[in-house]
Design a protein around this motif. Structure first.
Motif, PDB file in Angstrom:
ATOM      1  N   MET A  29      -0.069   9.972 -21.466  1.00 56.34           N
ATOM      2  CA  MET A  29      -0.806  11.048 -20.810  1.00 56.34           C
ATOM      3  C   MET A  29      -0.770  12.336 -21.624  1.00 56.34           C
ATOM      4  N   GLY A  30       0.173  12.414 -22.563  1.00 53.20           N
ATOM      5  CA  GLY A  30       0.213  13.590 -23.439  1.00 53.20           C
ATOM      6  C   GLY A  30      -0.987  13.670 -24.364  1.00 53.20           C
ATOM      7  N   LYS A  31      -1.714  12.554 -24.523  1.00 56.61           N
ATOM      8  CA  LYS A  31      -2.925  12.532 -25.373  1.00 56.61           C
ATOM      9  C   LYS A  31      -4.162  12.769 -24.516  1.00 56.61           C
ATOM     10  N   VAL A  32      -4.049  13.704 -23.560  1.00 56.71           N
ATOM     11  CA  VAL A  32      -5.088  13.882 -22.548  1.00 56.71           C
ATOM     12  C   VAL A  32      -6.454  14.225 -23.156  1.00 56.71           C
ATOM     13  N   GLU A  33      -6.500  15.074 -24.151  1.00 55.97           N
ATOM     14  CA  GLU A  33      -7.795  15.469 -24.731  1.00 55.97           C
ATOM     15  C   GLU A  33      -8.475  14.276 -25.394  1.00 55.97           C
ATOM     16  N   HIS A  34      -7.700  13.512 -26.149  1.00 63.99           N
ATOM     17  CA  HIS A  34      -8.279  12.357 -26.850  1.00 63.99           C
ATOM     18  C   HIS A  34      -8.727  11.288 -25.857  1.00 63.99           C
ATOM     19  N   LEU A  35      -7.873  10.964 -24.903  1.00 58.97           N
ATOM     20  CA  LEU A  35      -8.159   9.850 -23.995  1.00 58.97           C
ATOM     21  C   LEU A  35      -9.276  10.152 -23.004  1.00 58.97           C
ATOM     22  N   ILE A  94       0.831  -1.202   0.000  1.00 63.32           N
ATOM     23  CA  ILE A  94       0.000   0.000   0.000  1.00 63.32           C
ATOM     24  C   ILE A  94       0.868   1.255   0.000  1.00 63.32           C
ATOM     25  N   VAL A  95       1.941   1.230   0.780  1.00 65.59           N
ATOM     26  CA  VAL A  95       2.866   2.368   0.813  1.00 65.59           C
ATOM     27  C   VAL A  95       3.468   2.600  -0.574  1.00 65.59           C
ATOM     28  N   LEU A  96       3.831   1.514  -1.248  1.00 64.49           N
ATOM     29  CA  LEU A  96       4.404   1.638  -2.593  1.00 64.49           C
ATOM     30  C   LEU A  96       3.396   2.198  -3.584  1.00 64.49           C
ATOM     31  N   LEU A  97       2.141   1.768  -3.471  1.00 73.22           N
ATOM     32  CA  LEU A  97       1.112   2.290  -4.382  1.00 73.22           C
ATOM     33  C   LEU A  97       0.882   3.779  -4.161  1.00 73.22           C
ATOM     34  N   LEU A  98       1.010   4.240  -2.920  1.00 71.51           N
ATOM     35  CA  LEU A  98       0.885   5.674  -2.653  1.00 71.51           C
ATOM     36  C   LEU A  98       2.013   6.446  -3.335  1.00 71.51           C
ATOM     37  N   GLN A  99       3.207   5.850  -3.373  1.00 72.93           N
ATOM     38  CA  GLN A  99       4.324   6.493  -4.062  1.00 72.93           C
ATOM     39  C   GLN A  99       4.050   6.596  -5.563  1.00 72.93           C
ATOM     40  N   VAL A 100       3.464   5.539  -6.122  1.00 73.30           N
ATOM     41  CA  VAL A 100       3.082   5.581  -7.535  1.00 73.30           C
ATOM     42  C   VAL A 100       2.031   6.660  -7.759  1.00 73.30           C
ATOM     43  N   ALA A 101       1.065   6.746  -6.859  1.00 72.97           N
ATOM     44  CA  ALA A 101      -0.012   7.737  -6.985  1.00 72.97           C
ATOM     45  C   ALA A 101       0.553   9.155  -6.978  1.00 72.97           C
ATOM     46  N   ARG A 102       1.515   9.404  -6.106  1.00 70.18           N
ATOM     47  CA  ARG A 102       2.121  10.745  -6.052  1.00 70.18           C
ATOM     48  C   ARG A 102       2.814  11.081  -7.379  1.00 70.18           C
ATOM     49  N   PHE A 103       3.492  10.098  -7.942  1.00 68.93           N
ATOM     50  CA  PHE A 103       4.161  10.322  -9.222  1.00 68.93           C
ATOM     51  C   PHE A 103       3.143  10.634 -10.319  1.00 68.93           C
ATOM     52  N   LEU A 104       2.049   9.883 -10.358  1.00 64.92           N
ATOM     53  CA  LEU A 104       1.029  10.091 -11.397  1.00 64.92           C
ATOM     54  C   LEU A 104       0.322  11.435 -11.223  1.00 64.92           C
ATOM     55  N   VAL A 105       0.019  11.795  -9.980  1.00 64.09           N
ATOM     56  CA  VAL A 105      -0.646  13.080  -9.733  1.00 64.09           C
ATOM     57  C   VAL A 105       0.270  14.238 -10.127  1.00 64.09           C
ATOM     58  N   LYS A 106       1.556  14.107  -9.831  1.00 63.39           N
ATOM     59  CA  LYS A 106       2.511  15.149 -10.232  1.00 63.39           C
ATOM     60  C   LYS A 106       2.575  15.249 -11.753  1.00 63.39           C
ATOM     61  N   THR A 107       2.554  14.102 -12.428  1.00 64.09           N
ATOM     62  CA  THR A 107       2.582  14.097 -13.899  1.00 64.09           C
ATOM     63  C   THR A 107       1.345  14.790 -14.461  1.00 64.09           C
ATOM     64  N   VAL A 108       0.170  14.489 -13.870  1.00 57.75           N
ATOM     65  CA  VAL A 108      -1.074  15.133 -14.309  1.00 57.75           C
ATOM     66  C   VAL A 108      -1.005  16.643 -14.110  1.00 57.75           C
ATOM     67  N   SER A 109      -0.426  17.079 -12.989  1.00 51.61           N
ATOM     68  CA  SER A 109      -0.366  18.516 -12.684  1.00 51.61           C
ATOM     69  C   SER A 109       0.509  19.276 -13.665  1.00 51.61           C
ATOM     70  N   GLN A 110       1.397  18.572 -14.364  1.00 52.45           N
ATOM     71  CA  GLN A 110       2.302  19.229 -15.304  1.00 52.45           C
ATOM     72  C   GLN A 110       1.794  19.196 -16.742  1.00 52.45           C
ATOM     73  N   LEU A 111       0.626  18.582 -16.969  1.00 52.83           N
ATOM     74  CA  LEU A 111       0.139  18.438 -18.343  1.00 52.83           C
ATOM     75  C   LEU A 111      -0.165  19.774 -18.995  1.00 52.83           C
ATOM     76  N   ALA A 161      -6.335   8.800 -12.989  1.00 50.76           N
ATOM     77  CA  ALA A 161      -5.304   9.687 -12.453  1.00 50.76           C
ATOM     78  C   ALA A 161      -5.806  11.131 -12.385  1.00 50.76           C
ATOM     79  N   VAL A 162      -6.497  11.565 -13.422  1.00 51.59           N
ATOM     80  CA  VAL A 162      -7.039  12.922 -13.439  1.00 51.59           C
ATOM     81  C   VAL A 162      -8.072  13.102 -12.333  1.00 51.59           C
TER      82      VAL A 162
END
Length: 517
Positions: A458-464, A428-445, A495-496
């Protein structure tokens, strides 16, 4: 004999080249040949017999494991096996023992964090097993929170030594495999204190027991922590507890590949970047993922064979009852696990490539991929071990009452495997680390910075976020592009959504917790 006939009938129905698939699973024809040869070597040796290990007490089990480990080392030397062959032989012995931590953690950590001089001294002894090592990081009070470890290593410039000490009850090292009875040395992780300053957690090579009589050295209290879950299972491993009472070690037994302390007590960072330690982490986690495929494949193999032989219901004309394998309820539970075993096998190969790529980049002082590497290894370690542990238990259920018998192999396989969900990072701790990485990636889109590597989709955000599935019939799911887009759309949308939910609270930690709930 009737069961054998059923299996033969099923095997002859294969619509692919079984021999070719063996090579694919092994990775190459050479790997298959080595595996087959080592498997036969172990199977033909009565010392490696394991039929009775669920029925003997802990002391006898451990003594039996010691004999097997010693015999394996003897055979490795007698036959002059290569490192690859020796590793396969130990795998087929199929019994957790102190050598797992010696080869799997003690040696790799010294290789990754030691100097050339330390390699020459310690690895020479370790490769010949003239010393037996373990990995002493986890404490009674701290596991996943490595920075919270309490064991101290205080430098004394007068004696040019470190003083290793366990200041509290919770600072006792707890769980290291091989520590309880076998290990003579340990890589100990402790807080480095010098010149009145705490420099955080570092590794130290500490001798625990005499090489003459194997008794604990002065200031060291060490022992086995007792029986674990299951019958034989992981009880063949001597997981231990370790306490230090002002134990002095030479300064040069600090692992100094990444940092060092001078005779005067000054802390110096090496020219070698500390990020090189990531190489060891990736190595260990890719091994865990590969082990997941092995464990899940064993469980599904047992369940598939049972399902092909076992017959229940379906006889209306006096003929044989239906094979359990033919029931769609059995297939819907079993086949996804079989597919997962293959998926984990191939993602293990990908992680092995990632390990080599990371090492190449780190040697060139290129660290840009480390956040992604950390997220990938953390996520895959958590996913594969959770699915495998749950999958072994599901296979037990799929074998009905027979699966509950120790003779099925499934109860022991589960008991041996389930610790993987906890060690090297709680899932569970490891999954939280993955979640933080994904949320940070989303925030930079929206910043114009395009995600790369495994998050490039994730760069295809509008299409996906707007696309709909174009599947019209079942056969459409055989198109890899269709499956890939479905996974990309699902992953991005989740993630979004998570990022939006977290952004609604002032405290990000609280946001992650609420999202989990």
């Amino acid at each position: 004999m009737e069961g054998v006939d059923h299996l033969d009938h099923e095997r002859r129905k294969a619509q692919f080249d079984v021999e070719a698939m063996k090579i694919v699973w092994a990775g190459s024809k050479h790997n298959l040949e080595v595996s087959d040869r080592m498997a036969r070597l172990v199977a033909s040796d009565p010392v490696f017999e394991k039929d009775n290990r669920q029925r003997i007490d802990r002391k006898e089990l451990f003594n039996n494991t010691l004999r097997k480990a010693a015999h394996a080392w003897k055979r490795i030397n007698e036959l002059r096996l290569t490192e690859e062959e020796a590793s396969k032989l130990r795998q087929f012995v199929d019994e957790p023992s102190y050598v797992d931590l010696h080869w799997g953690m003690f040696v790799p950590v010294i290789k990754a964090q030691g100097t050339d001089e330390q390699h020459k001294k310690w690895l020479t002894l370790a490769y010949k097993m003239q010393i037996i090592g373990c990995y002493a990081q986890t404490e009674l009070g701290h596991g996943s929170n490595v920075q919270g470890l309490e064991t101290t290593a205080t430098f004394d410039p007068k004696s040019d030594e470190f003083v290793i000490h366990s200041p509290t009850l919770t600072s006792n090292k707890w769980w290291p495999g091989g520590l309880g009875k076998a290990s003579t040395h340990a890589v100990v992780f402790a807080r480095l204190i010098t010149d009145g300053r705490d420099y955080g957690v570092h590794g130290f090579i500490v001798q625990l027991r005499s090489l003459e009589d194997h008794l604990p050295l002065p200031g060291i209290t060490v022992g086995d922590i007792g029986t674990k879950f299951g019958n034989g299972a992981y009880n063949s491993m001597d997981n231990g507890v370790l306490r230090f009472d002002h134990v002095h070690i030479p300064r040069d037994q600090m692992l100094m590949g990444l940092s060092q302390v001078t005779k005067e007590g000054k802390y110096l960072k090496s020219d070698v970047p500390r990020q090189l330690a990531y190489g060891t982490m990736v190595y260990v986690r890719q091994a865990i993922v590969s082990d997941a495929s092995l464990a899940l494949s064993r469980a599904t193999c047992i369940a598939v064979r049972y399902s092909a032989v076992r017959r229940q219901f379906g006889s209306h004309d006096g003929g044989p009852e239906s094979q359990v394998l033919d029931y769609t309820t059995q297939q819907s539970r079993l086949f996804p696990l079989l597919a997962s075993a293959y998926a984990f096998r191939f993602v293990g190969d990908w992680l092995n490539w990632l390990y080599m790529d990371v090492n190449r980049r780190l040697q060139a002082n290129e660290f840009s991929t480390l956040p992604e590497v950390h997220a990938c290894t953390a996520g895959l370690k958590s996913l594969t071990t959770s699915v495998t542990a749950d999958g072994i238990e599901e296979c037990r259920k799929l074998c009905g009452g027979h699966g509950y018998l120790c003779s099925s192999g499934l109860p022991e396989l589960f008991a041996v495997y389930v610790p993987a969900c906890t060690y090297e990072g709680d899932n569970i701790v490891l999954l939280l680390q993955v979640a933080r990485f994904l949320v940070k990636t989303v925030s930079q889109l929206g910043s114009g910075k395009q995600p790369t590597g495994t998050t490039a989709y994730m760069g295809k955000v509008e299409h996906l976020t707007q696309c709909t599935c174009d599947v019209q019939k079942a056969a459409d799911w055989l198109r890899p592009s269709t499956i890939l887009e479905a996974f990309e759309a699902r992953a991005l949308r989740m993630a979004v959504t998570a990022a939006k939910n977290i952004s609604m609270v002032s405290n990000p930690e609280e946001g992650f917790f609420c999202t989990l709930c």
